[in-house]
Design an enzyme around this catalytic site. Structure first.
Site, PDB file in Angstrom:
ATOM      1  CB  CYS B 410      -1.076   0.097   1.606  1.00  0.00           C
ATOM      2  SG  CYS B 410      -0.054   0.158   3.069  1.00  0.00           S
ATOM      3  CG  HIS B 454      -4.407  -0.032   3.484  1.00  0.00           C
ATOM      4  ND1 HIS B 454      -4.256  -0.170   2.232  1.00  0.00           N
ATOM      5  CD2 HIS B 454      -5.389   1.332   3.012  1.00  0.00           C
ATOM      6  CE1 HIS B 454      -4.259   0.004   1.177  1.00  0.00           C
ATOM      7  NE2 HIS B 454      -5.056   0.672   1.474  1.00  0.00           N
ATOM      8  CG  ASP B 470      -6.570   2.123  -1.161  1.00  0.00           C
ATOM      9  OD1 ASP B 470      -5.810   1.878  -1.433  1.00  0.00           O
ATOM     10  OD2 ASP B 470      -7.725   1.423  -0.059  1.00  0.00           O
TER      11      ASP B 470
END
Lengths: 321, 653
Positions: B410, B454, B470
């Site tokens: 991430c 994250h 995202d």
């Protein structure tokens, strides 16, 4: 910790002096004595006080740092310590002192005391019995009983009252001490101390004595019937004149004369010395297996032999004023 | 029976010594995590040697060994911590002294002091970790300590080692009710008596910086980070984004969080969701919140970027209630300064990335949304790979990532995406926090672990405000829909075993209750204790009164137990009394002076219909009572049964 123990001991002795009704039963009681809630007392031990301080520190620390886990465990430990006080009480509650068996002791020698302790259906562990400065620990299984043996110092002949007895325990964690005083109404007889050496007893002429013994059915040669005696040993004629059956005693050693130990023959000596001499003669008679009879101012003990006879004579001597 | 004199003059027996050693081993084990490894191994060695020595040759360890060891211990603590005061050095010293005390523990008095001190050392372990497991460990450590104190008493019934622990366990279990009441009622301090120094601890967790690769350790950390219980329905997995830090500044390698003191940005929202978060100690000031929180809880404030910042670092588990928007328009207007910050990029880094962004800008003109879509499409289509162990990146990290390695997690994706957006002239920023979590249906709460950490991006689009993007979801959609564990499928190790993972997630409910009920029970919750009974504010006086009343009640129960004695009941008399009660109902009452034979004959005359039955009972009773010393079992049982089944019938003539 020692300081704390000292302080408690001082406080205890103060309480005993000032508050006798609170700390012990003042009057002697008859056996058996059972411990119950009215006579069991509890105080924290020195270690218990120290532990309380420690718990307080932990409590304040846990509150200050808002540490709930520590607070929870401090509460747990505190509650467990408090509960141990109840266990200390239960460890004594229901305990019974049933009998005290005193042995025979000669003045100056230790007297053996057997305390019979009985439990009332509960386990009692790590209980201390304190008699005259001596301490012993014992445990009793539920419904069981046990003997605790002490030897007590003696100084002079005569009736010796039992000292005050203390039962105490700091079971289970040593944080609390519960105790109770016992004052059993029982005395033990301490025998006189025999003199170290002296003359043998003066004896009446032999022939006279022999004649008396062989005169026939003299009472000295007879004894009470005991179950198990053979029927043919029963002296029926003599028994007819008495209330009970009499038996011819064949166990008497032949050839030995009975010693007649008479208080009045020793008028040259002073009171205690007479007793000491008689005690020595009795001892010698017992050791040599001779029959002996004891004649005291207010008591006469017929000729006899054996441990029971010896005990009886020594008791009579001990009881003299 | 043992003939022993007072405590203090005798030596302790082998069983008591074993229990003391066991207690110390537990203390040592509980302190192992915070003690340096060499110190705890040395202490364990001393403990073991002393145990072995006393078994072989009973007696104290020689004094010439004790004093140097004491000196060594003090020096070791000073060497490690540069002080002997404070939490860590103090605890290390206490544990060390406790073990050294064992060297001279021979008499019951020594042992008592040791065990009291061991209780203290056990509690000290809770200063470092209040989790349920450690607390349970400490409670278990109390067992051998109490058993050791018990074993110091003379004249005990001999038992085996495990049975020694049983009474201690019983004692603790019996004390539990009082403990719980006392715990709830002991008045908490509103402010500490003395200042508690802040104790920053090295913990893995989110931090105020982020550079690609930082999370690698965090993503394998299975410790719970927070637990969320929702007042109504829980949001869909794809909406479970918990924002912690918003990062603007980029230096080519690292993203930095800069606290922004300005008032929080405006937010327009149609709906909101209410929930409660129970946060594990993080030693950070930031409080993660679901998406965009609408207001700050007590003792925290909202920053300009709508992060929640607590007034002081979260050193212990913390509970807070919040309300958040899931569909919103955040900061519809962006002023010049923020525009500049949102586009800031270090000048001479990542030339290829900038070129790519410039090319997109040319291609799509003023259509920001299309550029965003293009970037996401690129991540999705161009063979990017999600892995927790990516190849290292060079100076131009984003160039290397986008054009060479194409693997990462991430942080890499969020970072690259944000740089691309900025280079294309779209204001963008990095957001770190948690995403996903495990829904514990048993406890109705969402468990978010550290491994759910994250990073994602927010881009500012005209008319829509800050919009969450995202890029990781574009590469590996399972990361968002199923959670971190699903995303790292290729690196499955034993502890990622599905079955085990489920078990751990279910077990977590206990920790949740623990944190909610025990650790989170603070002065505030205590004041609201009596709300169900109509008392709004339970003050210290009321609490003290309640505590006293509770203690008195428990004392009464305890005393009743202590004074209660089992009456030695005679089974035969009990059965006879049953019979008497039944006969009394038909007016055949036993007189005080009446013997059993007379009484039962009278009853037989009074109840002629049952004459035979009563006579049988009488014969049975007389035989049981007078024919034996102790009534035999079988006839006794028969008599009891007959007495129980006897139904007196008075004839109505």
């Amino acid at each position: 910790m020692d300081l704390g123990v000292d302080a408690i001991r001082r406080m205890q002795s103060w309480a005993e002096r000032r508050l006798p009704a609170l700390t012990r039963y003042r009057r002697p009681e008859s056996l058996p004595i059972e411990l119950h809630r009215r006579r069991i007392y509890i105080v924290p031990t020195g270690f218990g006080l120290g532990f309380t301080v420690l718990l307080t520190v932990m409590l304040v620390g846990a509150l200050n740092y808002a540490n709930n886990a520590a607070l929870l465990l401090t509460c747990l430990l505190g509650a467990a310590s408090t509960a141990s006080m109840l266990i200390a009480f239960r460890n004594l509650d229901g305990l019974r002192l049933t009998t005290i068996q005193a042995g025979h002791a000669i003045a100056g020698q230790p007297l053996t005391l057997q305390f019979h302790m009985q439990s009332a259906g509960r386990m009692h562990q790590a209980v201390y019995l304190e008699v005259d400065g001596q301490t012993q620990a014992f445990a009793i299984a539920p419904g069981d009983s046990t003997r605790v043996v002490f030897s007590l110092a003696t100084t002079q002949r005569g009736w010796q009252p039992l000292p005050r007895i203390k039962l105490w325990t700091s079971w289970p964690l040593g944080l609390f001490r519960s105790w109770s005083w016992l004052y059993p109404q029982q005395s033990s007889l301490v025998w006189p101390r025999p003199e170290a050496h002296g003359p043998p007893p003066s004896q009446p002429p032999d022939d006279l004595h022999r004649r008396r013994l062989h005169h026939g059915e003299d009472l000295a040669a007879l004894r009470d019937y005991r179950p198990g005696d053979p029927l043919r040993h029963i002296a029926w004629k003599v028994s007819a004149r008495h209330h009970s059956l009499l038996v011819k005693d064949f166990e008497q050693p032949e050839g030995h004369e009975a010693w007649r130990l008479d208080w009045r023959q020793l008028s040259a000596l002073d009171h205690e010395a007479r007793i000491a001499r008689l005690a020595r003669w009795l001892g010698e008679a017992e050791a040599k297996g001779r029959r002996s009879s004891l004649w005291l101012p207010e008591e006469e003990i017929a000729s006899g032999i054996g441990q029971a006879h010896y005990t009886c004579c020594m008791n009579a001597l001990a009881r003299l004023p | 029976m043992l003939s022993r004199s007072r405590l203090g003059e005798t030596t302790i027996d082998i069983r008591a010594f074993d229990l003391i050693c066991l207690t110390m081993a537990v203390v040592l084990a509980l302190h192992m995590p915070q003690l340096p490894i060499w110190l705890s191994s040395a202490l364990a060695l001393i403990l073991g040697l002393r145990w072995w020595q006393r078994r072989r040759w009973p007696g104290r360890a020689p004094a010439y060994l004790k004093l140097p060891l004491l000196g060594l211990l003090t020096m070791a603590v000073i060497f490690q911590y540069h002080s002997i005061f404070g939490r860590e050095p103090g605890t290390a010293l206490a544990v060390g002294l406790l073990v050294l005390k064992l060297l001279e523990t021979e008499t019951p008095r020594d042992a008592q002091v040791s065990m009291a001190f061991a209780c203290f050392a056990l509690m000290a372990a809770l200063l470092f970790n209040q989790s349920m497991l450690v607390t349970a460990g400490v409670a278990l450590g109390l067992l051998p300590a109490l058993a050791a104190l018990r074993a110091l008493q003379p004249a005990r019934m001999a038992t085996t080692m495990p049975r020694e622990l049983l009474p201690a366990f019983g004692l603790l279990a019996a004390s539990l009710p009082l403990t719980l009441f006392a715990f709830v009622l002991v008045p908490r301090l509103n402010s500490p008596l003395w200042a508690t120094p802040p104790t920053p601890q090295a913990r893995t967790g989110l931090s105020e910086q982020m550079s690609p690769g930082d999370f690698a350790e965090l993503l394998t950390d299975d410790r719970p980070a927070l637990r969320v219980s929702f007042d109504d329905a829980q949001p869909a997995p794809a909406q479970r984004y918990f924002r912690a830090y918003v990062m603007w500044r980029y230096d080519g390698r690292r993203w930095d969080y800069m606290g922004d003191p300005r008032p929080p940005a405006t937010v327009e929202s149609a709906d909101s969701i209410a929930y409660r978060i129970s946060l594990e100690a993080s030693n950070q000031r930031v409080l993660p919140a679901l998406d965009v929180p609408l207001a700050a809880p007590a003792q925290a404030r909202l920053s300009a970027d709508r992060e929640l910042i607590a007034d002081k670092p979260v050193n212990e588990a913390l509970n807070y209630s919040l309300r958040s928007a899931l569909h919103y328009r955040l900061q519809a207007e962006l002023d010049d300064r923020e525009q500049r910050r949102g586009l800031q990029l270090p000048a001479d880094f990542n030339p290829r990335t900038r070129a790519l962004a410039a090319q997109w800008r040319q291609q799509f003109g003023k259509n920001d949304a299309a550029i965003v879509q293009q970037a996401l499409t690129m991540f999705h289509n161009d063979n990017f790979r999600y892995t927790l162990s990516p190849a290292p990146l060079g100076r131009d990290a984003m160039d290397d990532f986008l054009f060479t390695t194409r693997e990462g997690f991430c942080e890499h994706y969020a970072s690259a995406f944000t740089v691309l957006m900025r280079a294309a002239g779209i204001p963008a920023r990095i957001v770190t926090g948690y995403q996903g979590g495990y829904w514990n249906s048993l406890g109705n709460y969402l468990l978010v672990r550290q491994s759910d950490a994250h990073a994602w991006s927010e881009v500012w689009l005209a008319g829509r405000g800050w919009v969450r993007m995202d890029p990781t979801a574009a590469v590996r959609p399972e990361r968002v829909s199923l959670g971190a564990a699903a995303a790292t499928g290729d690196q499955a190790s034993w502890y990622r075993n599905q079955w085990l993972q489920n078990l751990r997630n279910r077990w977590d409910i206990v920790n949740h209750w623990w944190n909610e009920g025990i650790i989170g029970f603070d002065a505030l919750r205590q004041r609201g204790l009596l709300v169900p009974f109509g008392i709004r504010d339970t003050d210290t006086t009321t609490l003290s009164l309640l505590l006293t009343v509770t203690c008195v009640l428990f004392a009464a129960v305890g005393l009743a137990w202590a004074l209660w004695r089992r009456r030695r009941q005679d089974a035969l008399s009990t059965a006879m009394r049953t019979l008497e009660r039944k006969l009394a109902r038909v007016k055949v009452i036993r007189r005080l002076s009446e013997g059993p034979q007379h009484y039962l004959s009278r009853a037989a005359r009074a109840l002629p219909h049952q004459r035979r039955e009563l006579e049988r009972l009488m014969d049975a009773y007389l035989s049981l009572r007078y024919a034996h010393d102790e009534p035999p079992t079988e006839p006794l049982k028969a008599f009891q049964k007959a007495a129980r089944n006897f139904r007196p019938r008075r004839t109505s003539t």
